[in-house]
Design a protein around this motif. Structure first.
Motif, short mmCIF file in Angstrom:
data_model
loop_
_atom_site.label_atom_id
_atom_site.label_comp_id
_atom_site.label_asym_id
_atom_site.label_seq_id
_atom_site.Cartn_x
_atom_site.Cartn_y
_atom_site.Cartn_z
N VAL A 71 0.84 -1.20 0.00
CA VAL A 71 0.00 0.00 0.00
C VAL A 71 0.88 1.25 0.00
O VAL A 71 0.61 2.22 -0.73
N GLY A 72 1.93 1.25 0.81
CA GLY A 72 2.82 2.41 0.84
C GLY A 72 3.48 2.66 -0.50
O GLY A 72 3.58 3.81 -0.95
N GLY A 73 3.91 1.60 -1.17
CA GLY A 73 4.50 1.76 -2.50
C GLY A 73 3.49 2.23 -3.52
O GLY A 73 3.82 3.03 -4.40
N ALA A 74 2.25 1.73 -3.42
CA ALA A 74 1.20 2.15 -4.35
C ALA A 74 0.89 3.64 -4.19
O ALA A 74 0.60 4.33 -5.17
N ILE A 75 0.98 4.14 -2.96
CA ILE A 75 0.75 5.57 -2.72
C ILE A 75 1.95 6.39 -3.20
O ILE A 75 1.79 7.39 -3.91
N ALA A 76 3.15 5.97 -2.83
CA ALA A 76 4.35 6.73 -3.18
C ALA A 76 4.54 6.86 -4.69
O ALA A 76 5.08 7.86 -5.17
N ASN A 77 4.08 5.85 -5.44
CA ASN A 77 4.21 5.88 -6.90
C ASN A 77 2.89 6.18 -7.60
O ASN A 77 2.84 6.18 -8.83
N ASP A 78 1.84 6.42 -6.84
CA ASP A 78 0.49 6.67 -7.36
C ASP A 78 0.20 5.77 -8.55
O ASP A 78 -0.02 6.23 -9.68
N VAL A 79 0.18 4.47 -8.29
CA VAL A 79 0.08 3.48 -9.36
C VAL A 79 -1.27 3.57 -10.07
O VAL A 79 -2.25 4.08 -9.53
N HIS A 80 -1.29 3.04 -11.27
CA HIS A 80 -2.51 3.00 -12.08
C HIS A 80 -2.73 1.57 -12.53
O HIS A 80 -1.88 0.70 -12.37
N GLY A 81 -3.89 1.33 -13.12
CA GLY A 81 -4.21 0.00 -13.61
C GLY A 81 -4.80 0.05 -15.01
O GLY A 81 -4.52 0.97 -15.78
N LYS A 82 -5.63 -0.92 -15.31
CA LYS A 82 -6.24 -1.02 -16.64
C LYS A 82 -7.49 -0.16 -16.77
O LYS A 82 -8.14 -0.19 -17.82
N ASN A 83 -7.83 0.59 -15.72
CA ASN A 83 -9.09 1.34 -15.74
C ASN A 83 -8.89 2.81 -15.38
O ASN A 83 -9.75 3.41 -14.73
N HIS A 84 -7.79 3.40 -15.81
CA HIS A 84 -7.58 4.81 -15.49
C HIS A 84 -8.71 5.67 -16.05
O HIS A 84 -9.12 6.66 -15.43
N HIS A 85 -9.23 5.32 -17.21
CA HIS A 85 -10.31 6.10 -17.81
C HIS A 85 -11.57 6.10 -16.95
O HIS A 85 -12.40 7.01 -17.07
N ALA A 86 -11.71 5.09 -16.09
CA ALA A 86 -12.91 4.97 -15.26
C ALA A 86 -12.68 5.35 -13.81
O ALA A 86 -13.57 5.92 -13.17
N ARG A 87 -11.48 5.05 -13.25
CA ARG A 87 -11.27 5.20 -11.81
C ARG A 87 -10.06 6.04 -11.43
O ARG A 87 -9.78 6.19 -10.24
N GLY A 88 -9.31 6.54 -12.40
CA GLY A 88 -8.14 7.33 -12.06
C GLY A 88 -7.01 6.47 -11.53
O GLY A 88 -6.78 5.35 -12.00
N THR A 89 -6.31 6.97 -10.52
CA THR A 89 -5.15 6.28 -9.96
C THR A 89 -5.45 5.77 -8.55
O THR A 89 -6.51 6.04 -7.97
N PHE A 90 -4.49 5.06 -7.98
CA PHE A 90 -4.64 4.53 -6.62
C PHE A 90 -4.93 5.66 -5.64
O PHE A 90 -5.75 5.53 -4.73
N GLY A 91 -4.24 6.79 -5.82
CA GLY A 91 -4.41 7.91 -4.91
C GLY A 91 -5.81 8.47 -4.87
O GLY A 91 -6.22 9.08 -3.87
N ASP A 92 -6.58 8.28 -5.94
CA ASP A 92 -7.96 8.76 -5.96
C ASP A 92 -8.84 8.04 -4.95
O ASP A 92 -9.95 8.50 -4.66
N HIS A 93 -8.37 6.92 -4.41
CA HIS A 93 -9.19 6.11 -3.51
C HIS A 93 -8.58 5.99 -2.11
O HIS A 93 -9.01 5.15 -1.32
N VAL A 94 -7.60 6.84 -1.84
CA VAL A 94 -7.04 6.95 -0.49
C VAL A 94 -7.79 8.07 0.22
O VAL A 94 -7.79 9.21 -0.23
N ARG A 95 -8.43 7.73 1.33
CA ARG A 95 -9.21 8.73 2.07
C ARG A 95 -8.38 9.43 3.13
O ARG A 95 -8.58 10.61 3.42
N ARG A 96 -7.45 8.72 3.74
CA ARG A 96 -6.56 9.28 4.75
C ARG A 96 -5.24 8.54 4.70
O ARG A 96 -5.19 7.36 4.36
N LEU A 97 -4.18 9.22 5.08
CA LEU A 97 -2.92 8.54 5.32
C LEU A 97 -2.20 9.22 6.47
O LEU A 97 -2.42 10.40 6.75
N ARG A 98 -1.40 8.44 7.15
CA ARG A 98 -0.59 8.96 8.26
C ARG A 98 0.87 8.96 7.82
O ARG A 98 1.43 7.91 7.49
N LEU A 99 1.46 10.14 7.83
CA LEU A 99 2.82 10.35 7.37
C LEU A 99 3.71 10.68 8.56
O LEU A 99 3.37 11.54 9.37
N VAL A 100 4.83 9.97 8.67
CA VAL A 100 5.78 10.23 9.76
C VAL A 100 7.03 10.86 9.16
O VAL A 100 7.65 10.31 8.25
#
Length: 433
Positions: A109-138
């Motif tokens: 999950v941390g790597g998916a956020i740091a690289n804002d990964v995408h999949g086969k449905n960017h046209h429909a759902r955007g990137t991984f970051g579009d579905h992160v509601r909160r994160l805790r950063l140290v």
């Protein structure tokens, strides 16, 4: 010191590695450590974004626990070292699935956020970051920042796609997507040229959740290939396919990917795809993660490893730019059989340094043949630059700083959020620290 490499296996280097296993102890651990370091999850990034040779690594794979799940809303709170596969195995039987997933479920999950990964449905759902509601950063001084799209949104935008340079992500809350089950209705079409690809992509994005294609990069600028589109099915009750039983057991003395094997593979794959054209039912695992069915597949490239070159170019210049890149690759004799062509939608990127942009993306793997491979990349760089495109840092190991600066115009906005004690081989190469 621990010797570490990334998925491209271009080399391995000593790192002063410290494992993080208790999320409550992360602030104290970061504040007590001198020198620069970078987070390292499962090492699925292809290049040097997760490497810090002769420096520090924070090993985050041990932060692998679920914290909370709301089965009514599909909200999952988990630690950053949780692998995407853990989420899919847990969520799909409960009627939920990750809305966006890359080509491996072994990323964290941390790597998916740091690289804002995408999949086969960017046209429909955007990137991984579009579905992160909160994160805790140290941060490295021990301070903790909770952020999200509606809470300290500036920190959120810097961290999503920020290459791990704003702090260590300790945990995240994700919004999952409802599904009826693990199956997808899939349609497969051969196409003879790039015009055929774009016609299929444009005709599919309105009604199909997922679109992707394999392109024969040895067919010159013509760009023939196999196009697939899929959407979630209501099918239930079928036995799930067995996956992950095979592996590449050793590193061959030289790359198994060579001009002869490439031509044979591409010819066979294209004609096999033509024979399989039509409708089918696919389980989400082989559809999303076909390469995970062969463990350690990166070994097939031999002891010198491989590069991945992934670009995105705007739609207005995309047809000509992709054709020019394919023609250049065919002339070089280098070639790739892991060649993926797909379109990105119009969604505004979440992160300041997120890779996707409206247009078309081409991803290719190349055996490392030294100067001749790097010379090809320089020619591809020129095409991408002229087209107004950019390269994907998560896959990169050699992008010149000038191309990074041209492709990512919001670098200056990002820099104030950098953590002074987080750095990588990539940050030194592209940001000059």
């Amino acid at each position: 010191m621990l010797t570490v490499s990334s998925w491209g296996r271009l080399g391995s280097w000593p790192h002063d590695a410290v494992a993080l296993t208790d999320r409550e102890a992360i602030p104290g651990a970061l504040a007590a450590r001198p020198g620069s370091a970078i987070a390292y999850g499962m090492g699925r990034s292809y290049g040097d974004v997760c490497l810090n040779p002769d420096g520090g690594l924070w090993l985050t794979a041990g932060l692998d626990r679920f914290i909370d799940f709301d089965p009514e809303l599909g909200r999952l709170r988990c630690e950053a070292g949780v692998q995407l596969g853990q989420i899919q195995r847990f969520a799909v039987p409960r009627g939920w699935i990750l809305p966006v997933t890359p080509g491996t479920w072994m990323a964290t999950v941390g790597g998916a956020i740091a690289n804002d990964v995408h999949g086969k449905n960017h046209h429909a759902r955007g990137t991984f970051g579009d579905h992160v509601r909160r994160l805790r950063l140290v941060r490295s001084d021990g301070s903790v920042i909770d952020c999200g799209p509606d809470l300290r949104a500036d920190w959120f935008a810097a961290t999503v796609g920020g290459m791990g340079l704003t702090g260590i992500v300790a945990e995240a809350e994700l919004q999952l997507m409802p599904v009826a089950g693990p199956w997808l209705d899939v349609e497969t079409f051969p196409y003879d040229d790039l015009d055929g690809f774009f016609a299929l992509a444009d005709g599919s994005e309105g009604d199909w959740e997922y679109t992707v294609s394999w392109v024969d990069c040895l067919a010159g600028g013509r760009g023939r290939g196999i196009f697939m589109r899929g959407r979630h099915s209501t099918e239930r009750g079928r036995p799930e396919p067995a996956m992950g039983a095979r592996s590449m057991p050793f590193v061959p003395p030289m790359s198994l990917v060579n001009p002869l094997s490439l031509r044979l593979f591409n010819l066979a794959y294209y004609h096999s795809g033509r024979l399989k054209a039509g409708r089918s039912l696919a389980h989400y695992r082989p559809f999303f993660y076909p390469l995970d069915n062969l463990a350690d597949w990166n070994r097939m490239y031999g002891p010198r490893g491989f590069y991945q070159y992934q670009s995105v170019v705007p739609r207005g210049t995309g047809r000509d730019a992709v054709g020019a890149m394919l023609a250049e690759i065919a002339r070089s004799g280098e070639g790739s059989f892991l060649a993926v062509l797909k379109t990105f939608g119009e969604a505004t990127p979440v992160g300041l340094l997120s890779f996707p942009m409206p247009g078309v993306t081409l991803a290719l793997d190349f055996p490392n043949r030294g100067p001749r491979t790097l010379a090809l990349f320089e020619r591809l760089d020129a095409i991408v630059l002229e087209a107004g495109g950019r390269l994907y840092p998560a896959k990169d190991a050699r992008m010149p700083r000038s191309l990074f600066e041209a492709g990512y115009p919001r670098i200056a906005e990002f820099l104030p959020y950098r953590d002074p004690k987080l750095g990588s081989a990539m940050s030194r190469r592209l940001l000059g620290d």
